[in-house]
Motif scaffolding. Structure first.
Motif, PDB file in Angstrom:
ATOM      1  N   ALA A   1      21.685 -26.155 -13.345  1.00 22.83           N
ATOM      2  CA  ALA A   1      21.045 -26.433 -12.450  1.00 22.83           C
ATOM      3  C   ALA A   1      20.383 -28.524 -13.026  1.00 22.83           C
ATOM      4  O   ALA A   1      20.541 -28.444 -12.058  1.00 22.83           O
ATOM      5  CB  ALA A   1      20.832 -25.768 -10.906  1.00 22.83           C
TER       6      ALA A   1
ATOM      7  N   ALA B   1      21.641 -19.979 -14.230  1.00 25.60           N
ATOM      8  CA  ALA B   1      21.725 -20.953 -13.370  1.00 25.60           C
ATOM      9  C   ALA B   1      20.682 -22.560 -13.170  1.00 25.60           C
ATOM     10  O   ALA B   1      20.761 -23.211 -12.949  1.00 25.60           O
ATOM     11  CB  ALA B   1      21.965 -20.110 -12.539  1.00 25.60           C
ATOM     12  N   ALA B   2      19.708 -21.998 -13.973  1.00 27.05           N
ATOM     13  CA  ALA B   2      18.536 -22.345 -12.846  1.00 27.05           C
ATOM     14  C   ALA B   2      18.451 -23.818 -14.366  1.00 27.05           C
ATOM     15  O   ALA B   2      17.802 -24.910 -14.132  1.00 27.05           O
ATOM     16  CB  ALA B   2      16.984 -22.110 -13.627  1.00 27.05           C
TER      17      ALA B   2
ATOM     18  N   LEU C   1      21.037 -31.984 -11.725  1.00 27.19           N
ATOM     19  CA  LEU C   1      20.306 -32.081 -10.667  1.00 27.19           C
ATOM     20  C   LEU C   1      19.198 -33.874 -11.119  1.00 27.19           C
ATOM     21  O   LEU C   1      19.319 -34.853 -10.874  1.00 27.19           O
ATOM     22  CB  LEU C   1      19.498 -31.655  -9.744  1.00 27.19           C
ATOM     23  CG  LEU C   1      20.869 -29.996  -9.300  1.00 27.19           C
ATOM     24  CD1 LEU C   1      19.477 -29.292  -7.813  1.00 27.19           C
ATOM     25  CD2 LEU C   1      21.087 -30.979  -8.027  1.00 27.19           C
TER      26      LEU C   1
ATOM     27  N   SER D   1      12.743 -25.628 -16.675  1.00 23.42           N
ATOM     28  CA  SER D   1      12.852 -25.047 -15.647  1.00 23.42           C
ATOM     29  C   SER D   1      13.363 -23.466 -15.175  1.00 23.42           C
ATOM     30  O   SER D   1      13.036 -22.845 -14.900  1.00 23.42           O
ATOM     31  CB  SER D   1      13.818 -25.838 -14.825  1.00 23.42           C
ATOM     32  OG  SER D   1      13.617 -27.420 -14.719  1.00 23.42           O
TER      33      SER D   1
END
Length: 523
Positions: free
Chosen positions: A256, A252-253, A260, A293
């Motif tokens: 995202a 999920a990171a 983003l 990330s």
């Protein structure tokens, strides 16, 4: 284990080669290969045509290609497949067959869910179809992970060439069924470019879902490999659940961070004039930022105690360390370089081959008959020839032969570029290219299989298979620009020359593996 270990003495080679063809495991790999080859074109070409007939905009159609990203990043969750047992199923079917059955059922469910949504009915159904396509890509990539591990574990090294050829043959037949077969069925059931029929496409995809039962039946019938996974004492269901949770949060990171940061990178590209090379470097940086990330989040979760450090290390760190420990740093880096470059000559050319055929005057039916029918048959034959030769003469020798043929046959494209629209020369070129590609692929898959440790089969092979297409696909993305700059003949000469370093890598790898004082042995 060295790729040359397990080769039988000369007197018994012919008998062993003939016996290999009669082995029941060969047919099992053909059927499992068919099951693996089915899903990918149901995401790409067949789905694209369905969406276009339904009136979906071209931009939205290309968006669906993201659904297949699972194939490129399957090595990220391959360690979970190696480590995590499935409740009840693992005890009943075994480690590999339980995961394989779950993946195949997920594939069937995803195809069925796609069939239940009409893309012409608006954005809501289109979103549902996109989610189903993502599910299909993820579950199909998981199936690939398990089948690769299963193939490696069910037989000794000398059998891997034949098993690889059987798997590739089944895979290509599955692609033909899901590609040409699906398009034929949709047309037969009444959907055309001028007269769209949701019912025709729905029935087509339901037939494709039912065809996947071939893989399910095969999974239930075959035997579990007689190989035990490395056991980690003290790890229970809760530990594995926390491990999966860490993986999901890290994934999920990644998503995202990628989305983003997307607007910022797009603004930078526009500010710099949208230069092709700069765009590529920025997209690489963009992707690297998302990966970093995800790694940072995963590392932080482990540090905070979200999961036992021992199981995290066993899942993601030990498979990589094992490879370097078995072969040593120098030989390991050499082998990784060979893995990353072996397919570069034919993949870079293959990216633009169909465009080349059109540019010199061949029609779509002529290309389809030569490439999609004749070429597939020749490729399957080349795969079996390569597998049998690897069984008889050893993997490294056929690996060298495959590298030579893959590079040299590219010269035929230069001849075709000069003679132009001549069908006999097209068939000679396509035949030679596919024969060489099939032979090289079978030998290379057997070679990759020999490099894995059965304690980490799924993750190590997933890493190798991802690495082998990374650089060739990146370079292939610039093939159109190269042709614009230097022309087709010089481009084909270039694809031949970039195959020369591969010959040196194969020679050095063979020499390094032979002179090792203690050959690496599978644990």
């Amino acid at each position: 284990m060295s790729p040359e270990q397990g080769v039988v003495p000369q007197a018994g080679r012919l008998a062993a080669t003939l016996a290999a063809l009669r082995d029941r495991r060969v047919m099992a790999l053909v059927l499992l290969g068919f099951s693996a080859g089915m899903p990918i074109l149901l995401i790409f070409s067949s789905l694209s045509l369905w969406l276009r007939e339904a009136g979906v905009e071209r931009g939205a159609v290309t968006f669906f290609s993201w659904a297949a990203l699972g194939y490129s990043f399957k090595f990220i969750w391959a360690p979970l497949v190696d480590q995590i047992p499935l409740p009840m199923l693992t005890r009943l079917l075994g480690r590999r067959r339980s995961w394989l059955l779950v993946a195949q059922i997920a594939v069937i469910c995803a195809i069925t869910l796609m069939a239940m949504n009409d893309p012409s009915q608006g954005s809501d159904t289109l979103v549902m179809m996109a989610l189903a396509a993502v599910m299909l890509g993820f579950s199909s990539a998981t199936q690939d992970i398990v089948i690769d591990a299963y193939r490696i574990e069910i037989a000794e090294v000398r059998m891997q060439g034949v098993l690889s050829a059987a798997y590739i043959a089944g895979y290509r037949v599955g692609m033909v069924v899901a590609g040409a077969g699906a398009l034929y069925l949709a047309a037969r059931f009444g959907s055309t470019a001028d007269s769209y029929s949701y019912a025709a496409w729905q029935l087509t995809y339901l037939v494709m879902a039912a065809t996947m039962l071939i893989g399910v039946v095969t999974t239930l019938v075959v035997s579990e490999p007689a190989v035990r996974a490395r056991q980690h004492q003290g790890f229970g269901a809760l530990d594995y659940s926390r491990l999966v949770l860490v993986f999901l949060v890290s994934a999920a990171a990644f998503v995202a961070a990628f989305f983003l940061a997307g607007h910022s990178f797009t603004a930078v590209k526009q500010g710099l004039g949208n230069d092709a090379l700069i765009n590529f470097l920025l997209e690489t940086l963009h992707f690297g930022f998302a990966v970093a990330s995800a790694l940072a989040v995963g590392w932080l979760l482990v540090r905070l105690g979200a999961v036992d450090r021992r199981i995290a290390r066993a899942t993601w760190v030990e498979p990589a360390l094992d490879f370097f420990q078995r072969y040593g740093l120098r030989t390991a880096l050499l082998l990784l370089a060979l893995v990353g470059l072996y397919r570069i000559s034919d993949i870079v050319l293959g990216v633009i081959s169909n465009v080349f055929y059109q540019d010199i005057g061949f029609t779509k039916p002529e290309i389809a008959t030569a490439v999609k029918t004749f070429g597939v048959v020749v490729s399957i034959a080349g795969g079996f020839i390569g597998g049998l030769m690897a069984t008889r003469f050893g993997v490294m020798r056929i690996l060298m032969l495959g590298a030579v043929l893959s590079a040299v046959t590219n010269l035929l494209f230069i001849v075709l570029a000069h003679v132009g629209h001549q069908l006999p020369m097209l068939y000679v070129t396509v035949g030679a290219d596919n024969l060489a590609g099939g032979l090289a692929s079978a030998a290379f898959v057997a070679f990759l299989s020999s490099l894995t440790n059965v304690s980490f089969t799924a993750v190590q092979y997933a890493l190798f298979s991802s690495l082998m297409t990374l650089l060739p696909k990146v370079l292939g993305g610039y093939s159109g620009s190269m042709v614009d700059g230097i022309g087709y003949p010089n481009f084909f000469l270039f694809t031949t020359l970039i195959g020369v370093p591969v010959l040196l890598l194969v020679w050095f790898a063979q020499r390094s593996l032979k002179v090792a004082e203690t050959p690496p042995v599978k644990k």
